[in-house]
Scaffold this active site. Structure first.
Site, short mmCIF file in Angstrom:
data_model
loop_
_atom_site.label_atom_id
_atom_site.label_comp_id
_atom_site.label_asym_id
_atom_site.label_seq_id
_atom_site.Cartn_x
_atom_site.Cartn_y
_atom_site.Cartn_z
N PRO A 12 0.78 -1.24 0.00
CA PRO A 12 0.00 0.00 0.00
C PRO A 12 0.81 1.29 0.00
CG PRO A 12 0.05 -0.94 2.19
CD PRO A 12 0.79 -1.91 1.31
N ASP A 35 2.36 1.23 -11.94
CA ASP A 35 1.16 2.05 -11.79
C ASP A 35 1.41 3.29 -10.96
OD1 ASP A 35 -0.62 0.51 -13.07
OD2 ASP A 35 -1.47 -0.41 -11.28
N LYS A 57 -2.42 5.20 -13.97
CA LYS A 57 -3.75 5.73 -14.28
C LYS A 57 -4.07 6.84 -13.30
CE LYS A 57 -5.14 1.10 -15.41
NZ LYS A 57 -5.43 -0.06 -14.62
N GLY A 88 -0.07 -1.58 -7.14
CA GLY A 88 -0.30 -1.19 -5.76
C GLY A 88 -1.08 -2.26 -5.00
N GLY A 89 -0.78 -2.41 -3.71
CA GLY A 89 -1.52 -3.36 -2.89
C GLY A 89 -1.33 -4.78 -3.36
N ASP A 90 -2.45 -5.51 -3.50
CA ASP A 90 -2.40 -6.87 -4.03
C ASP A 90 -2.92 -6.85 -5.47
OD1 ASP A 90 -2.38 -9.96 -3.29
OD2 ASP A 90 -4.09 -9.53 -4.61
N THR A 118 -2.55 -5.83 0.92
CA THR A 118 -3.58 -4.95 0.36
C THR A 118 -3.87 -3.75 1.26
OG1 THR A 118 -5.86 -4.81 -0.39
CG2 THR A 118 -5.44 -6.39 1.37
N MET A 171 -11.75 2.58 -3.59
CA MET A 171 -12.17 3.45 -4.71
C MET A 171 -13.50 4.14 -4.40
SD MET A 171 -11.11 1.09 -7.96
CE MET A 171 -11.63 -0.49 -7.31
N GLY A 200 -2.93 5.59 3.23
CA GLY A 200 -2.55 4.70 4.33
C GLY A 200 -1.13 4.19 4.20
N1 SAH Z 1 -4.93 -3.63 -5.49
C1 SAH Z 1 -5.05 -2.53 -4.57
C2 SAH Z 1 -6.35 -1.78 -4.74
C3 SAH Z 1 -6.47 -1.13 -6.08
S1 SAH Z 1 -7.93 -0.18 -6.25
C4 SAH Z 1 -4.88 -3.04 -3.13
O1 SAH Z 1 -4.89 -4.24 -2.90
O2 SAH Z 1 -4.67 -2.21 -2.25
C5 SAH Z 1 -7.36 1.41 -5.75
C6 SAH Z 1 -7.93 1.76 -4.40
O3 SAH Z 1 -7.16 1.17 -3.37
C7 SAH Z 1 -7.91 3.22 -4.06
O4 SAH Z 1 -9.00 3.91 -4.64
C8 SAH Z 1 -8.01 3.20 -2.56
O5 SAH Z 1 -9.34 2.94 -2.16
C9 SAH Z 1 -7.19 1.98 -2.22
N2 SAH Z 1 -5.82 2.32 -1.86
C10 SAH Z 1 -4.69 2.01 -2.50
N3 SAH Z 1 -3.61 2.45 -1.83
C11 SAH Z 1 -4.07 3.05 -0.72
C12 SAH Z 1 -3.48 3.69 0.38
N4 SAH Z 1 -2.14 3.81 0.49
N5 SAH Z 1 -4.26 4.18 1.35
C13 SAH Z 1 -5.60 4.08 1.28
N6 SAH Z 1 -6.22 3.49 0.25
C14 SAH Z 1 -5.48 2.98 -0.72
#
Ligand code: SAH
Length: 494
Positions: A12, A35, A57, A88-90, A118, A171, A200
């Protein structure tokens, strides 16, 4: 030969949350397709030789359409490249990772997926919200709040409310009002605790806590922006008690780290772990002098010296480079005693299996010169423009010293307007200086005519501070010249 694509979850934001497997994939990548949500600190981990493709994006603006991203991955893999798709994230949680694999699978291209941490779980966690707790709920639901242009939210709110579980919306910033209204209409208790965690796990993280009824107004007032997660459920009530991240001593403080790139890592990591927003501006670089007849000559006569004095880790590395370049190793130093200016230099020696025979009590050139046990001749292998304090102190004691330059400090940095603006506009901006040369490098990066009066130079020692004062930089000095003391000084100073 066909290449391979590895989908890697970057986590994240906090670079420490990249998995070990993800890091390994990144370090072996020939092409990295990434990304917008991947943090710069993680992008900095990819090899310099890797081709970097930004398909980031922006909300409501898709610079590279998804089918084109899929095609890039396929094309690069067919060129035989080792491709990392960094997300980002998973990658498989609202990350379109599945779509990206379909085309690869259809063409028989090898792929792997490295799950990431995530934001749906980590952002609440860094905001003090455990997404489940035995006393509050028995399920967790992760929902997309993404609204297609002009369409209603496609969420079954009644079903969600019936679960009595924790709800996490990704989102969802622009649909926050619609989400809360939907839940209220589905008869969720109006005073249900709710929160938004913005950016976060990054130094800029903000948690906004409210209730289901008040959250939209509070978030609007605080101008919450994407990326943020919305959390609804009793677990949100635990945030005040559990919020460890906001309580870190350096949270909310920006610290500029000016050390050379190869040495900035540990200081930056320690400051980050304390919650600081670290800006890395490596303001100097060191390069061994090569060829260097003066070093060659001194090393040939090494047996004439009693002491070999080293005044920085860069000096140790230059010495080691010289030894390696001449087909030698530590045994070539058998006849001399080794002196190190401080623990950092002693550690650099220890990294090569060498023990420092002498380290002064106060870690600077003057104390090294004054305290070095008397004996025969001294060889100092150090920077070209090393401090005269060492040679002066030795001369006072009638100890003969050959002061030989083994490396050079480079100050040629591109001017940084961003850093200059921060220095001039942010009162109390903390800038770390770990040597007099980092001060010079910093000043050349910012511009000598800048107004330095609002920042504070956090200096490792007296000589460094003296250099900073020369440019009108207000300073504070660590109680001793070590990274520990410098970090302590910064924590005390905020
Ligand atoms: N695959 C990602 C999510 C992608 S969708 C995951 O697993 O985290 C993108 C959304 O993820 C953003 O609109 C937001 O809601 C959330 N997001 C991603 N990074 C974030 C962060 N650092 N803090 C808070 N929300 C985050």
């Amino acid at each position: 030969m066909k290449g391979k694509v590895t989908l890697v979850g970057a986590g994240p934001g906090d670079p420490g949350l990249l998995t070990r497997k993800g890091l390994e994939a990144l370090q072996n990548a020939q092409v990295v397709v990434y990304d917008r949500l991947v943090s710069p600190a993680i992008l900095a981990l990819m090899p310099e030789t890797a081709e970097q493709i930004n398909v980031g994006k922006q909300a409501a603006r898709h610079p590279v359409p998804q089918d084109q991203i899929n095609q890039i991955l396929l094309d690069k893999a067919l060129e035989g490249k080792n491709v990392v798709r960094l997300k980002g994230g998973d990658p498989f949680l609202f990350g379109r990772g599945g779509e990206e694999l379909e085309l690869l699978a259809a063409h028989g291209v090898a792929f792997e997926e490295v799950p990431g941490i995530t934001s749906a779980i980590a952002a609440p966690a860094y905001g003090g919200i455990p997404v489940t707790h035995r006393d509050c709920c028995s399920s967790l639901h992760i929902v997309t709040g993404h609204q297609r242009a002009g369409k209603e939210l496609d969420i079954d709110f009644e079903a969600l409310v019936r679960t009595k579980g924790t709800l996490v919306f990704l989102m969802g910033v622009s649909a926050l009002e619609a989400i809360c209204t939907g839940l209220l209409k589905a008869c969720m208790a109006p005073d249900t605790p709710a929160a938004v965690v913005e950016r976060g796990t990054t130094p800029a993280q903000r948690r906004i806590s409210a209730t289901l009824t008040t959250l939209p107004a509070v978030a609007a007032e605080k101008q919450v922006e994407s990326p943020a997660v919305i959390v609804v459920g009793q677990v949100c009530a635990l945030a005040e008690e559990f919020d460890w991240f906001d309580k870190l001593p350096l949270k909310g403080n920006r610290v500029v780290v000016t050390r050379p790139k190869e040495r900035s890592g540990t200081l930056s990591a320690r400051l980050q772990a304390l919650g600081a927003d670290v800006w890395e501006y490596p303001c100097i670089a060191t390069v061994p002098l090569d060829p260097c007849p003066a070093v060659d000559g001194a090393m040939e006569r090494l047996e004439e010296y009693e002491w070999l004095v080293l005044t920085s880790p860069a000096g140790v590395e230059a010495l080691w480079r010289w030894l390696e370049g001449h087909g030698k190793d530590a045994r070539a130093l058998w006849s001399v005693k080794l002196a190190a200016i401080g623990p950092g230099t002693a550690r650099a020696l220890a990294g090569h299996g060498l023990k420092a025979d002498y380290v002064p009590e106060v870690y600077d050139a003057a104390h090294l010169g004054a305290g070095l046990p008397a004996g025969g001749k001294v060889l100092a292998l150090r920077a070209e423009e090393g401090s005269p304090a060492l040679t002066e102190a030795l001369a006072k004691r009638n100890i003969p010293c050959d002061d030989v330059a083994s490396y050079r400090t480079l100050y040629e940095n591109p001017r940084s307007q961003k850093l200059r603006e921060a220095v001039e506009s942010q009162a109390g901006l903390l800038v770390t200086f770990t040597s007099a040369s980092t001060v010079k490098g910093f000043v050349s990066t910012v511009g000598e005519d800048a107004d330095f009066s609002r920042m504070v130079g956090m200096c490792i020692g007296a000589q460094t501070a003296a250099e900073a004062r020369n440019y009108g930089i207000p300073v504070r000095v660590a109680r001793e010249a070590t990274m520990d003391a410098l970090v302590e000084l910064i924590v005390e100073g905020v």
